[in-house]
Motif scaffolding. Structure first.
Motif, PDB file in Angstrom:
ATOM      1  N   TRP A 106       1.005  -1.055  -0.045  1.00 34.97           N
ATOM      2  CA  TRP A 106       0.008   0.030   0.000  1.00 34.97           C
ATOM      3  C   TRP A 106       1.016   1.133  -0.121  1.00 34.97           C
ATOM      4  N   LEU A 107       1.760   1.348   0.935  1.00 30.89           N
ATOM      5  CA  LEU A 107       2.903   2.564   0.960  1.00 30.89           C
ATOM      6  C   LEU A 107       3.311   2.690  -0.407  1.00 30.89           C
ATOM      7  N   ASN A 108       4.008   1.654  -0.979  1.00 35.57           N
ATOM      8  CA  ASN A 108       4.329   1.622  -2.202  1.00 35.57           C
ATOM      9  C   ASN A 108       3.994   2.386  -3.207  1.00 35.57           C
ATOM     10  N   ARG A 109       2.597   2.618  -3.110  1.00 31.64           N
ATOM     11  CA  ARG A 109       1.924   3.125  -4.275  1.00 31.64           C
ATOM     12  C   ARG A 109       1.696   4.793  -3.935  1.00 31.64           C
ATOM     13  N   MET A 110       2.335   5.113  -2.973  1.00 35.57           N
ATOM     14  CA  MET A 110       2.025   6.530  -2.395  1.00 35.57           C
ATOM     15  C   MET A 110       2.836   7.508  -3.250  1.00 35.57           C
ATOM     16  N   THR A 111       1.985   8.359  -4.000  1.00 37.11           N
ATOM     17  CA  THR A 111       3.089   9.422  -4.959  1.00 37.11           C
ATOM     18  C   THR A 111       3.534  10.328  -4.289  1.00 37.11           C
ATOM     19  N   GLN A 112       3.236  10.741  -3.142  1.00 35.48           N
ATOM     20  CA  GLN A 112       4.044  11.923  -2.300  1.00 35.48           C
ATOM     21  C   GLN A 112       5.273  11.636  -2.257  1.00 35.48           C
ATOM     22  N   TYR A 131       5.454   8.055   6.799  1.00 35.59           N
ATOM     23  CA  TYR A 131       4.410   9.278   6.995  1.00 35.59           C
ATOM     24  C   TYR A 131       2.770   8.965   6.769  1.00 35.59           C
ATOM     25  N   PRO A 132       2.471   8.343   5.734  1.00 37.16           N
ATOM     26  CA  PRO A 132       0.938   8.194   5.609  1.00 37.16           C
ATOM     27  C   PRO A 132       0.366   7.359   6.885  1.00 37.16           C
ATOM     28  N   ASP A 151      -5.839  18.740  -2.747  1.00 34.64           N
ATOM     29  CA  ASP A 151      -5.917  17.404  -3.577  1.00 34.64           C
ATOM     30  C   ASP A 151      -4.856  16.703  -3.715  1.00 34.64           C
ATOM     31  N   ASP A 152      -3.481  17.030  -3.068  1.00 32.99           N
ATOM     32  CA  ASP A 152      -2.230  16.158  -3.139  1.00 32.99           C
ATOM     33  C   ASP A 152      -2.470  15.253  -1.994  1.00 32.99           C
ATOM     34  N   GLN A 153      -3.264  15.541  -0.931  1.00 30.30           N
ATOM     35  CA  GLN A 153      -3.355  14.573   0.209  1.00 30.30           C
ATOM     36  C   GLN A 153      -4.315  13.699   0.118  1.00 30.30           C
ATOM     37  N   LYS A 154      -5.371  13.607  -0.836  1.00 28.48           N
ATOM     38  CA  LYS A 154      -6.486  12.669  -0.959  1.00 28.48           C
ATOM     39  C   LYS A 154      -6.216  11.362  -0.866  1.00 28.48           C
ATOM     40  N   GLN A 155      -4.826  10.768  -1.568  1.00 22.14           N
ATOM     41  CA  GLN A 155      -4.496   9.438  -1.389  1.00 22.14           C
ATOM     42  C   GLN A 155      -4.117   9.131  -0.156  1.00 22.14           C
ATOM     43  N   HIS A 156      -3.420   9.918   0.733  1.00 18.22           N
ATOM     44  CA  HIS A 156      -3.221   9.678   2.201  1.00 18.22           C
ATOM     45  C   HIS A 156      -4.341   9.385   2.978  1.00 18.22           C
ATOM     46  N   VAL A 157      -5.512  10.217   2.548  1.00 10.38           N
ATOM     47  CA  VAL A 157      -6.626   9.864   3.602  1.00 10.38           C
ATOM     48  C   VAL A 157      -7.304   8.595   2.857  1.00 10.38           C
ATOM     49  N   GLU A 158      -7.405   8.282   1.780  1.00  5.65           N
ATOM     50  CA  GLU A 158      -7.935   7.056   1.299  1.00  5.65           C
ATOM     51  C   GLU A 158      -6.834   5.844   1.827  1.00  5.65           C
TER      52      GLU A 158
END
Ligand code: AQP
Length: 337
Positions: A106-112, A131-132, A151-158
């Protein structure tokens, strides 16, 4: 709202210096109206600031500046809880448990992380990678249901939703954590760099000309917009024609966000204008909105002891809210004592 949980808003910002227009339009400004509808917790996430190189000598001041920016923008410490994350141990405690729930895939997919690490992945801290998960703990320690972010943090909330769901499933405690929802509003969702319309405006961009800082004075704001990258064409008539013109789109979006009108309405007012004329109007608008905030920040920062007192008080309230959640987590995972 998810399950039977009471609505509660949580959001935060890192004290990594140079708070900018993107932080204001993408996050803080949206926090204000939420205070009328919800119980809100607005945190200065100083533990997140340790994930990249940081200067311990400036962290305290940067923390106070973020707290001052919240209050100067209209977050009311009497209605909302304002505190710095490191004062409340529940964040770190829950983050560990959630590290053991989240999956590496899951973490490997985090774009930030990918954006921040670039080619230097191996040299990044484990903290930046995780961090997420700490962000999920920030939210879930209070069983928060809504998270207003850019918008840049949307993936982390998901990701926080996925972690909450997996915790509930793994431990057979349906509805233990709510599944938090991101709140992303308005045309200020993602403000881009003034030097490159394809990169987001960021505190850590080495070029100060890439962003408008909340504390910039009128001259600095006008100069930065004057030098902002554009293309050689005049402003278009229709919003659709902004496609493929990221710098023009960004400046129009900033104007739209501050004047609280759709982008098309801005274009209707400036169609066919040259950028030089538009940039002058944009500077005036932004100065008129930001200068009262900058002045209030300066006033608040003149009394750091008072800011510290407010952060202390907020931390006490946050600890009291998180304590029963952490006690439940300890019981559910099987810890003794
Ligand atoms: N350019 C942006 N446009 C809209 N919203 C933005 N946010 C950040 N940049 C933009 C929103 O601001 C909140 C706080 O962000 P953060 O401090 O947690 O860190 P970040 O998202 O990583 O922001 P920066 O400015 O890019 O900081 P650095 O450079 O330190 O990493 C979030 O709600 C974010 O969405």
């Amino acid at each position: 709202m998810s399950g039977s949980h009471n609505s509660l808003v949580f959001s935060g910002m890192q004290p990594t210096g140079n708070l900018h227009l993107g932080n204001y339009l993408g996050a803080i400004r949206n926090w204000l109206k939420l205070q009328d509808q919800y119980r809100c917790i607005y945190c200065v996430v100083d533990m997140h600031a340790l994930t990249v190189d940081h200067d311990p000598k400036s962290l305290a001041q940067a923390t106070r500046e973020v707290a001052a920016a919240y209050m100067a923008s209209g977050v009311d410490p009497k209605r909302s809880i304002i505190f710095n994350q490191s004062q409340v141990a529940a964040h770190a405690e829950l983050a560990w448990v959630l590290n053991c729930v989240a999956r590496i895939g899951w973490l490997n997919r985090m774009t930030q992380f990918k954006d921040k690490a670039g080619k230097n992945r191996e040299a990044m801290s484990v903290g930046l990678y995780a961090y997420p998960v700490l962000m999920a703990a920030d939210i879930l320690a209070y069983r928060a249901t809504h998270v207003p972010v850019g918008d840049d943090q949307k993936q982390h909330v998901e990701l926080a939703r996925d972690i909450a769901q997996k915790f509930n499933n793994d431990f057979g405690v349906a509805d233990f954590f709510p599944l938090p929802e991101p709140i992303i509003q308005g045309p200020g969702m993602r403000i881009m760099s003034l030097r490159d319309g394809t990169a987001k405006m960021s505190k850590s961009d080495p070029s100060d000309y890439s962003r408008i800082n909340l504390t910039d004075d009128a001259d600095a704001i006008a100069q930065k917009f004057r030098k902002a990258k554009t293309d050689p064409h005049p402003l278009p008539e229709a919003e659709k024609e902004l496609e493929g013109r990221p710098e023009a789109d960004n400046l129009i979006s900033i104007y739209a966000a501050f004047s609280e009108q759709p982008k098309q309405a801005v274009l209707d007012g400036f169609r066919g204008a040259q950028f030089s004329a538009f940039k002058g109007a944009l500077s005036e608008l932004v100065v008129s909105k930001l200068s009262p905030i900058a002045a209030e920040m300066r006033r608040l920062l003149a009394d750091p002891a008072e800011i510290d007192r407010l952060l202390h008080k907020g931390a006490e309230e946050a600890r009291a809210l998180a304590a029963p959640v952490i006690a439940d987590v300890r019981r559910v995972v099987g810890f003794v004592g």
